[in-house]
Write an enzyme that holds these catalytic residues in place. Sequence first.
Site, PDB file in Angstrom:
ATOM      1  N   ARG A 204       6.797   0.053  -1.458  1.00  0.00           N
ATOM      2  CA  ARG A 204       7.548  -1.144  -1.076  1.00  0.00           C
ATOM      3  C   ARG A 204       8.639  -0.731  -0.091  1.00  0.00           C
ATOM      4  O   ARG A 204       9.098   0.404  -0.090  1.00  0.00           O
ATOM      5  CB  ARG A 204       8.177  -1.802  -2.309  1.00  0.00           C
ATOM      6  CG  ARG A 204       7.168  -2.267  -3.337  1.00  0.00           C
ATOM      7  CD  ARG A 204       7.860  -2.814  -4.572  1.00  0.00           C
ATOM      8  NE  ARG A 204       6.891  -3.266  -5.570  1.00  0.00           N
ATOM      9  CZ  ARG A 204       6.332  -2.503  -6.488  1.00  0.00           C
ATOM     10  NH1 ARG A 204       6.663  -1.208  -6.560  1.00  0.00           N
ATOM     11  NH2 ARG A 204       5.458  -2.988  -7.353  1.00  0.00           N
ATOM     12  N   LYS A 227      10.153  -0.943  -8.985  1.00  0.00           N
ATOM     13  CA  LYS A 227      10.153  -2.274  -9.584  1.00  0.00           C
ATOM     14  C   LYS A 227       9.720  -2.228 -11.040  1.00  0.00           C
ATOM     15  O   LYS A 227      10.263  -2.941 -11.889  1.00  0.00           O
ATOM     16  CB  LYS A 227       9.227  -3.196  -8.787  1.00  0.00           C
ATOM     17  CG  LYS A 227       9.215  -4.636  -9.255  1.00  0.00           C
ATOM     18  CD  LYS A 227       8.307  -5.477  -8.370  1.00  0.00           C
ATOM     19  CE  LYS A 227       8.277  -6.932  -8.830  1.00  0.00           C
ATOM     20  NZ  LYS A 227       7.385  -7.758  -7.981  1.00  0.00           N
ATOM     21  N   HIS A 279       6.187  -6.553   3.301  1.00  0.00           N
ATOM     22  CA  HIS A 279       5.219  -6.309   2.233  1.00  0.00           C
ATOM     23  C   HIS A 279       3.801  -6.174   2.784  1.00  0.00           C
ATOM     24  O   HIS A 279       2.924  -5.611   2.112  1.00  0.00           O
ATOM     25  CB  HIS A 279       5.277  -7.435   1.208  1.00  0.00           C
ATOM     26  CG  HIS A 279       5.045  -6.965  -0.197  1.00  0.00           C
ATOM     27  ND1 HIS A 279       5.859  -6.037  -0.828  1.00  0.00           N
ATOM     28  CD2 HIS A 279       4.062  -7.271  -1.100  1.00  0.00           C
ATOM     29  CE1 HIS A 279       5.403  -5.810  -2.045  1.00  0.00           C
ATOM     30  NE2 HIS A 279       4.320  -6.532  -2.232  1.00  0.00           N
ATOM     31  N   ARG A 282       2.536  -2.630   2.716  1.00  0.00           N
ATOM     32  CA  ARG A 282       1.958  -2.201   1.431  1.00  0.00           C
ATOM     33  C   ARG A 282       0.519  -2.706   1.300  1.00  0.00           C
ATOM     34  O   ARG A 282      -0.377  -1.964   0.891  1.00  0.00           O
ATOM     35  CB  ARG A 282       2.831  -2.736   0.297  1.00  0.00           C
ATOM     36  CG  ARG A 282       2.402  -2.357  -1.122  1.00  0.00           C
ATOM     37  CD  ARG A 282       3.525  -2.760  -2.066  1.00  0.00           C
ATOM     38  NE  ARG A 282       3.156  -2.811  -3.472  1.00  0.00           N
ATOM     39  CZ  ARG A 282       3.212  -1.765  -4.303  1.00  0.00           C
ATOM     40  NH1 ARG A 282       3.575  -0.581  -3.837  1.00  0.00           N
ATOM     41  NH2 ARG A 282       2.899  -1.898  -5.587  1.00  0.00           N
ATOM     42  N   HIS A 305       1.011  -0.296 -10.062  1.00  0.00           N
ATOM     43  CA  HIS A 305       0.782  -1.572 -10.744  1.00  0.00           C
ATOM     44  C   HIS A 305       0.671  -1.345 -12.246  1.00  0.00           C
ATOM     45  O   HIS A 305       0.021  -0.399 -12.696  1.00  0.00           O
ATOM     46  CB  HIS A 305      -0.507  -2.226 -10.239  1.00  0.00           C
ATOM     47  CG  HIS A 305      -0.381  -2.805  -8.871  1.00  0.00           C
ATOM     48  ND1 HIS A 305      -1.461  -3.052  -8.055  1.00  0.00           N
ATOM     49  CD2 HIS A 305       0.714  -3.189  -8.154  1.00  0.00           C
ATOM     50  CE1 HIS A 305      -1.050  -3.568  -6.904  1.00  0.00           C
ATOM     51  NE2 HIS A 305       0.269  -3.663  -6.954  1.00  0.00           N
ATOM     52  N   TYR A 314      -7.576  -6.363  -4.244  1.00  0.00           N
ATOM     53  CA  TYR A 314      -8.098  -5.661  -3.061  1.00  0.00           C
ATOM     54  C   TYR A 314      -9.569  -5.269  -3.212  1.00  0.00           C
ATOM     55  O   TYR A 314     -10.168  -4.763  -2.273  1.00  0.00           O
ATOM     56  CB  TYR A 314      -7.278  -4.380  -2.818  1.00  0.00           C
ATOM     57  CG  TYR A 314      -5.802  -4.634  -2.650  1.00  0.00           C
ATOM     58  CD1 TYR A 314      -5.295  -5.130  -1.452  1.00  0.00           C
ATOM     59  CD2 TYR A 314      -4.909  -4.384  -3.683  1.00  0.00           C
ATOM     60  CE1 TYR A 314      -3.928  -5.373  -1.298  1.00  0.00           C
ATOM     61  CE2 TYR A 314      -3.548  -4.606  -3.545  1.00  0.00           C
ATOM     62  CZ  TYR A 314      -3.062  -5.106  -2.348  1.00  0.00           C
ATOM     63  OH  TYR A 314      -1.723  -5.339  -2.193  1.00  0.00           O
TER      64      TYR A 314
END
Length: 338
Positions: A204, A227, A279, A282, A305, A314
């Site tokens: 990020r 995050k 973003h 990313r 994640h 994706y």
Amino acid sequence: MGACCLMAIEKLSDGRWKADIEPVKGKRFRKIFKTKGEAQRFEASCRAKLVDNKDWSPKPKDKRRLSELMQLWYDLHGHSLRYAAGRLRKLLYLAKRLRDPVAIRLDPHVYANDRRLRMEAGTSPKTLNNELGYLRAVYNELRGLGVIDYPNPLELVKPLRVQERELSWLTNEQIAELLEAIRTGCDNPHVEVIVLICLATGARWSEAEKLKQHSVRNRVITFSGTKSGKVRSVPISAELEARIIRHWREHGQPNSAITAFRRALARTTIKLPKGQAAHALRHTFASHFIQNGGNIVTLQRILGHSSLAMTMRYAHLAPDHLQDALRFGPISASIPAL
């Protein structure tokens, strides 16, 4: 008779005495004694239990308002979370919108109607779903701590259906165009190296911008303060490592460079959806990783994640997925050769 519903002693026709006692609603005792004194002692015993036994003592109604519960949640639990102060501000704003009802009487219908009005005014479904999660967490956490003893009034309220947005990513030509715009007209020297880190690792923007010198060593970048709160490490090329170290030596640690990046992006022909500017870097890493044959589980670890479901956005870019569309589509065999 104080807090009790019924306490009565009466003489029966045969000379005995009947005690009819209901200390709390739903718990009624009838007993017959030979003497009035025995009946009175039984009544006194029930009075004592009413005072001493919390199960016999009616609980006062919980009249605390929603904002009070929110503050309690923050004091007892929320303060330990990331972005805790911001979360509390959002909760208190929501309580104000709902007219700060007594928390136990929060009406799901009133909440849902206010949610509809806000969505019609332009608030995104994702934001509204986040707020619903925050509100539920207040009730659930306080119930777990024993602060409240009633069910979550929003337990059965369903989140709004969110229309999934297409993830924007850059082609190789667009990457080259962006880097050229940064190199030739950017007034912030940190923009290029941050962009290169994001494109090489899927980081990020904030993670790349706050990177410390000790986090780059032996051709590996280690991201902390992420995050998710978890530390993750991603390998990089020797060339990029040398580029980062040289940049730090010449320009020092990066400062806020997002505005300069947006200005550089605006000078290109690249058009991205609102909110996906930085973003998109990313997304670009993840999309190229999958298109080039990368493993989806490996990508999950690289991006940090918490669930594979997030990374599966994706998966449709995988080469075998694209070839299956050609092989198994309904008209694949019906188009005549030219």
